[in-house]
Design a protein around this motif. Structure first.
Motif, PDB file in Angstrom:
ATOM      1  N   THR A   1      -9.344 -70.642  12.757  1.00  0.00           N
ATOM      2  CA  THR A   1     -10.009 -71.662  13.570  1.00  0.00           C
ATOM      3  C   THR A   1      -9.345 -71.787  14.937  1.00  0.00           C
ATOM      4  O   THR A   1     -10.025 -71.908  15.966  1.00  0.00           O
ATOM      5  N   THR A   2      -8.023 -71.747  14.975  1.00  0.00           N
ATOM      6  CA  THR A   2      -7.288 -71.890  16.231  1.00  0.00           C
ATOM      7  C   THR A   2      -7.626 -70.769  17.203  1.00  0.00           C
ATOM      8  O   THR A   2      -7.874 -71.003  18.388  1.00  0.00           O
ATOM      9  N   VAL A   3      -7.646 -69.524  16.714  1.00  0.00           N
ATOM     10  CA  VAL A   3      -7.961 -68.389  17.581  1.00  0.00           C
ATOM     11  C   VAL A   3      -9.405 -68.470  18.067  1.00  0.00           C
ATOM     12  O   VAL A   3      -9.700 -68.206  19.238  1.00  0.00           O
ATOM     13  N   GLN A   4     -10.311 -68.849  17.161  1.00  0.00           N
ATOM     14  CA  GLN A   4     -11.717 -68.981  17.565  1.00  0.00           C
ATOM     15  C   GLN A   4     -11.882 -70.032  18.662  1.00  0.00           C
ATOM     16  O   GLN A   4     -12.559 -69.789  19.669  1.00  0.00           O
TER      17      GLN A   4
ATOM     18  N   ARG B   1       1.390 -66.802  14.063  1.00  0.00           N
ATOM     19  CA  ARG B   1       2.170 -65.623  14.465  1.00  0.00           C
ATOM     20  C   ARG B   1       2.057 -64.493  13.453  1.00  0.00           C
ATOM     21  O   ARG B   1       2.313 -63.327  13.776  1.00  0.00           O
ATOM     22  N   ALA B   2       1.664 -64.826  12.216  1.00  0.00           N
ATOM     23  CA  ALA B   2       1.569 -63.812  11.167  1.00  0.00           C
ATOM     24  C   ALA B   2       0.266 -63.018  11.218  1.00  0.00           C
ATOM     25  O   ALA B   2       0.111 -62.025  10.501  1.00  0.00           O
TER      26      ALA B   2
ATOM     27  N   VAL C   1      -7.592 -80.641  21.753  1.00  0.00           N
ATOM     28  CA  VAL C   1      -7.187 -80.471  20.358  1.00  0.00           C
ATOM     29  C   VAL C   1      -6.483 -79.141  20.099  1.00  0.00           C
ATOM     30  O   VAL C   1      -5.761 -79.010  19.111  1.00  0.00           O
ATOM     31  N   LEU C   2      -6.676 -78.168  20.975  1.00  0.00           N
ATOM     32  CA  LEU C   2      -6.110 -76.842  20.735  1.00  0.00           C
ATOM     33  C   LEU C   2      -4.586 -76.865  20.600  1.00  0.00           C
ATOM     34  O   LEU C   2      -4.041 -76.220  19.688  1.00  0.00           O
ATOM     35  N   PRO C   3      -3.845 -77.580  21.465  1.00  0.00           N
ATOM     36  CA  PRO C   3      -2.382 -77.608  21.292  1.00  0.00           C
ATOM     37  C   PRO C   3      -1.950 -78.170  19.935  1.00  0.00           C
ATOM     38  O   PRO C   3      -0.960 -77.706  19.357  1.00  0.00           O
ATOM     39  N   VAL C   4      -2.677 -79.147  19.419  1.00  0.00           N
ATOM     40  CA  VAL C   4      -2.335 -79.724  18.117  1.00  0.00           C
ATOM     41  C   VAL C   4      -2.496 -78.674  17.020  1.00  0.00           C
ATOM     42  O   VAL C   4      -1.634 -78.537  16.136  1.00  0.00           O
ATOM     43  N   LEU C   5      -3.598 -77.906  17.087  1.00  0.00           N
ATOM     44  CA  LEU C   5      -3.829 -76.862  16.092  1.00  0.00           C
ATOM     45  C   LEU C   5      -2.769 -75.763  16.192  1.00  0.00           C
ATOM     46  O   LEU C   5      -2.299 -75.246  15.173  1.00  0.00           O
ATOM     47  N   VAL C   6      -2.392 -75.403  17.411  1.00  0.00           N
ATOM     48  CA  VAL C   6      -1.373 -74.369  17.603  1.00  0.00           C
ATOM     49  C   VAL C   6      -0.042 -74.822  17.007  1.00  0.00           C
ATOM     50  O   VAL C   6       0.633 -74.066  16.285  1.00  0.00           O
ATOM     51  N   LEU C   7       0.367 -76.052  17.289  1.00  0.00           N
ATOM     52  CA  LEU C   7       1.634 -76.566  16.769  1.00  0.00           C
ATOM     53  C   LEU C   7       1.601 -76.696  15.247  1.00  0.00           C
ATOM     54  O   LEU C   7       2.586 -76.395  14.566  1.00  0.00           O
TER      55      LEU C   7
END
Length: 304
Positions: free
Chosen positions: A192-195, A70-71, A57-63
């Protein structure tokens, strides 16, 4: 893991229920997650399953949140990564715990987070909890004692203690979320993505250590259709679907209403364990389950 925003405008009753139904479904799938994890995980595949579950699921959250990700500033990244380490510990304790106990026990014991968090917050603020809340905590603890007894009064099993440790770790995570200033105004999706990224890194490093069980590819190679279905349920529904529903719901209803609905998770965990998993509580266990549910509900009202 919930990320509640500012209260939304009040909705008409029918529209409020339309917003409530997806949140209630999140509570249902979270309740079923203990049985699903138990069905696809063994002592030798805990770390591998965690890598697979969140790497999917991580790639989906990143996209989905790349621009906002990035901010994030350096302090926000460090704070979110620190929270991710705690989150990784929570998932390790929960998953190892559910391997060694019933899905019913796991779902009910983890609900003690609703009692532990206000108690810990009171200790940090040096403020005495109300008598009603202490009474609710006592009822919940008594319920856990009964719940974990099985056929007689024996010490709780290893799995029960690990789930109890996960409930305490969840409490630490909530307190840190409130105290790490850098993350308090961070975008929820980016946070959430970074965690999850930090947690996956922990799992991947553990998977590379000899003696921690099968590697992710080895475990995946042994999966059949049922295991892949269970992994998809944990990844897609219990992670992606749950997170995006929460973000959607808090814009259409109130955080307290979302929290109340998500608080039904242990009910669904017990229902899944008994109805689907064929688990049996016995008279003492049923009494304990009732006390845990009553105590956490009472504690929620007393803390509010």
């Amino acid at each position: 893991m919930s990320t509640l925003a500012a209260p939304a405008p009040a909705l008409a009753p029918r529209r409020a229920w339309l917003a409530d139904l997806p949140v209630l479904l999140v509570a249902v799938v979270w309740g079923g997650s203990y049985l699903a994890a138990k069905g696809i995980t063994t002592t030798h595949t805990v770390v591998a399953v965690l890598v697979l579950r969140f790497a999917l699921v991580l790639p989906v959250l990143v996209l989905a949140g790349w621009r906002r990700l990035r901010a994030l500033g350096p302090a926000q990244l460090r704070g979110a990564a620190a929270l991710g380490l705690v989150l990784g510990g929570i998932f390790l304790l929960e998953t190892y715990g559910v391997v060694h106990t019933s899905a019913t026990n796991a779902g009910l014991i983890i609900s003690l987070t609703m009692i532990f968090t206000p108690l810990a917050e009171s200790a940090v603020r040096r403020r005495k909890p109300s008598a009603a809340f202490l009474g609710a905590a006592a009822v919940s603890v008594a319920g856990v004692v009964l719940l974990t007894q099985g056929a007689g009064f024996t010490a709780p099993g290893t799995g029960d203690l690990l789930i109890l440790g996960a409930a305490l770790a969840r409490t630490v995570h909530v307190l840190l979320m409130a105290r790490i200033k850098a993350v308090q105004d961070a975008d929820p999706l980016s946070l959430t993505t970074v965690q999850l990224g930090a947690a996956v890194l922990v799992f991947a490093l553990l998977a590379a250590v000899p003696g921690t069980g099968d590697g992710p590819w080895t475990a995946a190679a042994d999966f059949g259709p049922a295991e892949w279905a269970g992994l998809a349920f944990l990844s897609v529904f219990c992670t992606l679907f749950a997170f995006f529903v929460q973000m959607w719901a808090v814009r259409r209803t109130s955080p307290s209403r979302v929290s109340l609905l998500l608080g039904t998770e242990p009910l669904w965990a017990a229902a899944a364990g008994i109805a689907i998993g064929g688990e049996h509580l016995g008279p003492a266990g049923l009494a304990g389950a009732a006390l845990v549910l009553a105590g956490t509900a009472w504690g929620r009202r007393a803390a509010g």
